[in-house]
Design a protein around this motif. Structure first.
Motif, PDB file in Angstrom:
ATOM      1  N   SER A  52      36.077  28.123  10.034  1.00  0.00           N
ATOM      2  CA  SER A  52      35.790  26.701  10.259  1.00  0.00           C
ATOM      3  C   SER A  52      34.952  26.428  11.506  1.00  0.00           C
ATOM      4  O   SER A  52      35.084  25.392  12.132  1.00  0.00           O
ATOM      5  CB  SER A  52      37.036  25.809  10.192  1.00  0.00           C
ATOM      6  OG  SER A  52      38.080  26.308  10.957  1.00  0.00           O
ATOM      7  N   LEU A 110      31.601  25.129  12.852  1.00  0.00           N
ATOM      8  CA  LEU A 110      30.748  24.108  12.244  1.00  0.00           C
ATOM      9  C   LEU A 110      29.368  24.649  11.922  1.00  0.00           C
ATOM     10  O   LEU A 110      28.857  25.520  12.610  1.00  0.00           O
ATOM     11  CB  LEU A 110      30.611  22.925  13.208  1.00  0.00           C
ATOM     12  CG  LEU A 110      31.905  22.250  13.592  1.00  0.00           C
ATOM     13  CD1 LEU A 110      31.634  21.168  14.604  1.00  0.00           C
ATOM     14  CD2 LEU A 110      32.543  21.659  12.364  1.00  0.00           C
ATOM     15  N   ILE A 111      28.788  24.114  10.878  1.00  0.00           N
ATOM     16  CA  ILE A 111      27.392  24.405  10.546  1.00  0.00           C
ATOM     17  C   ILE A 111      26.610  23.137  10.831  1.00  0.00           C
ATOM     18  O   ILE A 111      26.901  22.109  10.225  1.00  0.00           O
ATOM     19  CB  ILE A 111      27.237  24.778   9.049  1.00  0.00           C
ATOM     20  CG1 ILE A 111      28.089  26.009   8.739  1.00  0.00           C
ATOM     21  CG2 ILE A 111      25.794  25.003   8.694  1.00  0.00           C
ATOM     22  CD1 ILE A 111      28.160  26.326   7.255  1.00  0.00           C
ATOM     23  N   PRO A 112      25.659  23.084  11.695  1.00  0.00           N
ATOM     24  CA  PRO A 112      25.184  24.174  12.540  1.00  0.00           C
ATOM     25  C   PRO A 112      25.997  24.329  13.832  1.00  0.00           C
ATOM     26  O   PRO A 112      26.601  23.377  14.291  1.00  0.00           O
ATOM     27  CB  PRO A 112      23.778  23.705  12.890  1.00  0.00           C
ATOM     28  CG  PRO A 112      23.859  22.217  12.912  1.00  0.00           C
ATOM     29  CD  PRO A 112      24.909  21.848  11.925  1.00  0.00           C
ATOM     30  N   SER A 113      25.974  25.519  14.355  1.00  0.00           N
ATOM     31  CA  SER A 113      26.521  25.726  15.696  1.00  0.00           C
ATOM     32  C   SER A 113      25.946  27.013  16.242  1.00  0.00           C
ATOM     33  O   SER A 113      25.245  27.742  15.546  1.00  0.00           O
ATOM     34  CB  SER A 113      28.039  25.776  15.660  1.00  0.00           C
ATOM     35  OG  SER A 113      28.474  26.883  14.939  1.00  0.00           O
ATOM     36  N   ILE A 130      32.492  17.537   6.966  1.00  0.00           N
ATOM     37  CA  ILE A 130      31.726  18.528   7.703  1.00  0.00           C
ATOM     38  C   ILE A 130      31.665  19.817   6.889  1.00  0.00           C
ATOM     39  O   ILE A 130      32.534  20.081   6.072  1.00  0.00           O
ATOM     40  CB  ILE A 130      32.339  18.817   9.089  1.00  0.00           C
ATOM     41  CG1 ILE A 130      33.816  19.187   8.942  1.00  0.00           C
ATOM     42  CG2 ILE A 130      32.165  17.653  10.019  1.00  0.00           C
ATOM     43  CD1 ILE A 130      34.362  19.910  10.117  1.00  0.00           C
ATOM     44  N   ARG A 131      30.616  20.593   7.144  1.00  0.00           N
ATOM     45  CA  ARG A 131      30.521  21.901   6.511  1.00  0.00           C
ATOM     46  C   ARG A 131      30.871  22.946   7.548  1.00  0.00           C
ATOM     47  O   ARG A 131      30.472  22.845   8.702  1.00  0.00           O
ATOM     48  CB  ARG A 131      29.095  22.137   6.015  1.00  0.00           C
ATOM     49  CG  ARG A 131      28.793  21.396   4.721  1.00  0.00           C
ATOM     50  CD  ARG A 131      27.750  22.117   3.909  1.00  0.00           C
ATOM     51  NE  ARG A 131      26.562  22.413   4.700  1.00  0.00           N
ATOM     52  CZ  ARG A 131      25.742  23.412   4.422  1.00  0.00           C
ATOM     53  NH1 ARG A 131      25.993  24.214   3.411  1.00  0.00           N
ATOM     54  NH2 ARG A 131      24.670  23.620   5.148  1.00  0.00           N
ATOM     55  N   CYS A 132      31.635  23.911   7.146  1.00  0.00           N
ATOM     56  CA  CYS A 132      31.988  24.942   8.103  1.00  0.00           C
ATOM     57  C   CYS A 132      32.191  26.279   7.397  1.00  0.00           C
ATOM     58  O   CYS A 132      32.275  26.340   6.173  1.00  0.00           O
ATOM     59  CB  CYS A 132      33.222  24.540   8.881  1.00  0.00           C
ATOM     60  SG  CYS A 132      34.566  24.063   7.839  1.00  0.00           S
ATOM     61  N   LEU A 133      32.265  27.322   8.184  1.00  0.00           N
ATOM     62  CA  LEU A 133      32.439  28.668   7.643  1.00  0.00           C
ATOM     63  C   LEU A 133      33.799  28.793   6.967  1.00  0.00           C
ATOM     64  O   LEU A 133      34.782  28.231   7.431  1.00  0.00           O
ATOM     65  CB  LEU A 133      32.363  29.699   8.770  1.00  0.00           C
ATOM     66  CG  LEU A 133      30.994  30.049   9.330  1.00  0.00           C
ATOM     67  CD1 LEU A 133      31.150  31.184  10.312  1.00  0.00           C
ATOM     68  CD2 LEU A 133      30.044  30.451   8.230  1.00  0.00           C
TER      69      LEU A 133
END
Lengths: 151, 503
Positions: free
Chosen positions: B420, B422-425, B395-398
């Motif tokens: 962390s 999530l992208i997108p959110s 997952i990609r996250c901040l």
């Protein structure tokens, strides 16, 4: 890592003279994490990631599709439906049955769904009985044609 | 259509079903909720489960246990060789992998580990069919987290061969956490979980971080050759010496007597999990002599002292590896049959005083129930989606907290999108203005890794607002990583927005 509670709502400071809305800097690079492929939120996350409409696009899309739905006029075809033989459903014109004769293959999935719903609501044997019309028993009724039309 | 979760263990397996919003374990034809993973071949038939296990006494050479240990493993693997040397059944090398040579219906026959596993899955399918009739059996399989892709493939092959429609393979610790719905109800629940699995022959400890309902493995340790069977061994040894004292006979070298006594010891162990005393009675154990002995729980606990120490050491080891302290662990999940031992649960809860010990689900069934819950999320989805979602387990996250400057006593910025996210959110917050305040300045910061530094990303300025207004703002991390922020005044619908790009 504590998330501050937002209850009660926080107070924002006052703007200074001459200040304008502006972007100063970019967000730093995101990080990639390895996770376990389980759970409701994991599935939801990936659906958001891969599906055509993300949260932001959703509102835009739904409003536009609302308009198109309004445009679709569904023809009243009770007479035509009455003339159909339910046993011969394989040869029937499914678009015409659903009242989408004009749109034909151009009909979107949404329109077909909507047309089917409308036809069902209007022509369901229980509804017609309630209206005092006579209904044939079982598969002999033309309602079968509509349900076949959907498939 | 029914959704199943299967936990295929080394010693026993368990089948759970998800139906009408509830998960439950399905009992097999004998009414047992777990089925021993034993396949036996005799002159007349092939049997699986409890019947095969009972038959070991007479038919050890043709009974296959612990197949999970060798599936997909190299024949020359040290661990495999280690196990094979203790088994009565003949194992040979076939193309670098194991093969079981047995006598079936009077003729020699060979089976691969996959075929044996498939037999056990077939038994599960039988149980599943007795519960929900025929039809497609969608299933999620739980496998140990240290399984290699090859092993996963073979396990999945064995289950499909038996007739299950395998949707996904998930790791056992994650399944256990899912069984307790960790992070599933409330999206923003955060916790650190220690999953302790005491299987029949191996034990593993895993620390999972639950964040935004998503599970992440922080650290994992496996202890081979430590599990429920060791407890049985210890008890058996004690019983052997007791028999020696009573009957002046040493049965150590008599395999049949030893098997008999071991089965009796296992029964005793199971009884001691719930009762303070257990009777161990074996008729004509050796040379026509009966054996009868009363084992108290206290005695069993003294015998197991050494094993308990090892378990506590395992917990300490994993905490060291994860660089966490005992108080960082919020919850502990016990799973696997071995965890039923009351003294073990007690010593674990004493070791981790600050954490909640979750034991409401029977330990043997936790993993299967978690797998069944996962099946429920997957049933009805496109096969392509399921496959893709299983593969992209990233997952990609901040990487940093994003905060907004607000006026309060401490002057601490308000974190709107924690690290962390999530992208997108998307998040929504409401802010208020003070009385007689008609302008606002929203400064959006990115917090540094230490609490001190902060970088200004953007600011939103709004003017001519009604006094004491409420501002609805939405923080939307788009799929491409850009952060879009919109502020709207609720009465006048006045809006101001800004988009912060990601680097």
């Amino acid at each position: 890592m504590a998330v501050t509670a937002i209850d009660p709502p926080s107070i924002l400071p006052v703007a200074n003279e001459g200040e304008t809305t502006m972007v100063v800097k970019k967000l730093s690079e995101p990080q990639t994490q390895k996770v376990e492929p389980v759970g409701r939120w994991y599935e939801a996350y990936l659906n958001r990631l891969y599906n055509k409409h993300s949260v932001s696009h959703h509102s835009v899309e739904s409003s536009s599709s609302d308009e198109s739905e309004d445009d679709t006029e569904i023809e009243d075809n009770t007479q035509f439906l009455m003339s159909l033989d339910p046993k011969d459903w394989k040869n029937q014109d499914h678009y015409k049955v659903l009242g989408l004769a004009k749109l034909r293959y151009k009909a979107t999935e949404d329109q077909i769904k909507k047309a089917y719903k409308r036809q069902v609501l209007h022509h369901h044997p229980d509804k017609r009985k309630a209206r005092g019309l006579n209904v044939k028993e079982g598969d002999d009724d033309y309602f079968t044609c509509i349900t076949r039309g959907k498939c | 259509m029914a959704a199943f979760g299967i936990h295929f263990g080394t010693c026993s397996s368990c089948l759970a079903v998800y139906k009408d919003g509830q998960t439950d374990v399905i009992a097999n034809d004998l009414g047992d909720r777990v089925t021993p993973c034993v396949v036996a071949f005799t002159e007349y038939e092939q049997s699986v489960g409890a019947a095969a296990k009972q038959g070991i006494i007479r038919n050890a050479n043709n009974s296959i246990c612990h197949v999970k240990k060798v599936i997909g493993r190299d024949f020359n693997d040290a661990l495999v060789q280690d196990y094979i040397s203790t088994w009565p059944v003949t194992v040979t090398n076939k193309d670098g992998f194991c093969q079981f040579d047995v006598e079936y219906k009077g003729k020699p026959a060979s089976f691969s580990p996959v075929e044996i596993a498939s037999n056990i899955y077939a038994k599960m399918l039988e149980t599943a069919e007795s519960h929900g009739g025929r039809g497609i059996k969608d299933a999620v399989l739980a496998v140990p987290s240290n399984f290699t892709p090859k092993q996963r493939e073979l396990i999945s092959e064995a289950a499909s061969k038996a007739g299950f429609n395998v949707l996904r393979l998930i790791n056992e610790p994650a399944a256990a956490a899912l069984a307790y719905d960790l992070g599933q109800e409330k999206h923003n629940e955060e916790c650190c979980v220690l999953v302790l699995r005491l299987g029949g022959t191996s034990t593993d400890a895993t620390i999972l971080q639950v964040n935004h309902g998503i599970y992440q493995v922080i650290s994992s340790v496996t202890l081979e050759k430590y599990g429920g069977e060791n407890f049985t061994d210890v008890l058996t040894e004690n019983l052997v010496s007791e028999f020696k004292r009573q009957a002046k006979c040493d049965i150590k070298d008599n395999r049949r007597s030893m098997t008999k006594l071991r089965l009796a010891a296992e029964m005793c162990k199971h009884t001691l999990s719930t009762l303070p005393n257990a009777q161990c009675a074996v008729d004509s154990l050796y040379d026509g002599i009966d054996f009868h002995y009363n084992v108290s729980r206290g005695r069993f606990e003294i015998l197991c002292n050494n094993l308990l120490q090892q378990c506590v050491q395992l917990i300490e080891q994993i905490l060291r590896e994860a660089k966490l302290s005992k108080s960082d662990i919020n919850k502990v999940i016990l799973c696997g049959g071995g965890a039923n031992v009351p003294i073990l649960q007690k010593s674990i809860s004493e070791c981790l005083l600050d954490s909640v010990l979750l034991t409401s689900i029977t330990c043997d069934e936790v993993i299967a129930i978690g797998a069944a819950k996962q099946t429920a999320f997957l049933v009805g989805k496109e096969p392509g989606d399921i496959k893709r979602n299983a593969e992209s387990n990233e997952i990609r996250c901040l990487s940093h907290d994003v905060a907004v400057k607000v006026e309060n006593e401490s002057n601490k910025p308000l974190i709107v999108l924690p690290k962390s996210s999530l992208i997108p959110s998307r998040k929504q917050h409401s802010f208020i203005l003070q009385e007689e305040q008609t302008t606002l300045r929203m400064e959006i910061y990115e917090m540094g890794s230490d609490d001190q530094s902060q970088d200004l990303l953007a600011k939103i300025i709004m003017r001519d607002l009604p006094a004491g207004a409420t501002i609805q703002s939405s923080f939307h991390l788009r799929r491409d990583g850009d952060l879009h922020i919109t502020c709207q005044e609720t009465t006048s619908k006045k809006e101001e927005s800004v988009t912060i790009a990601i680097s």
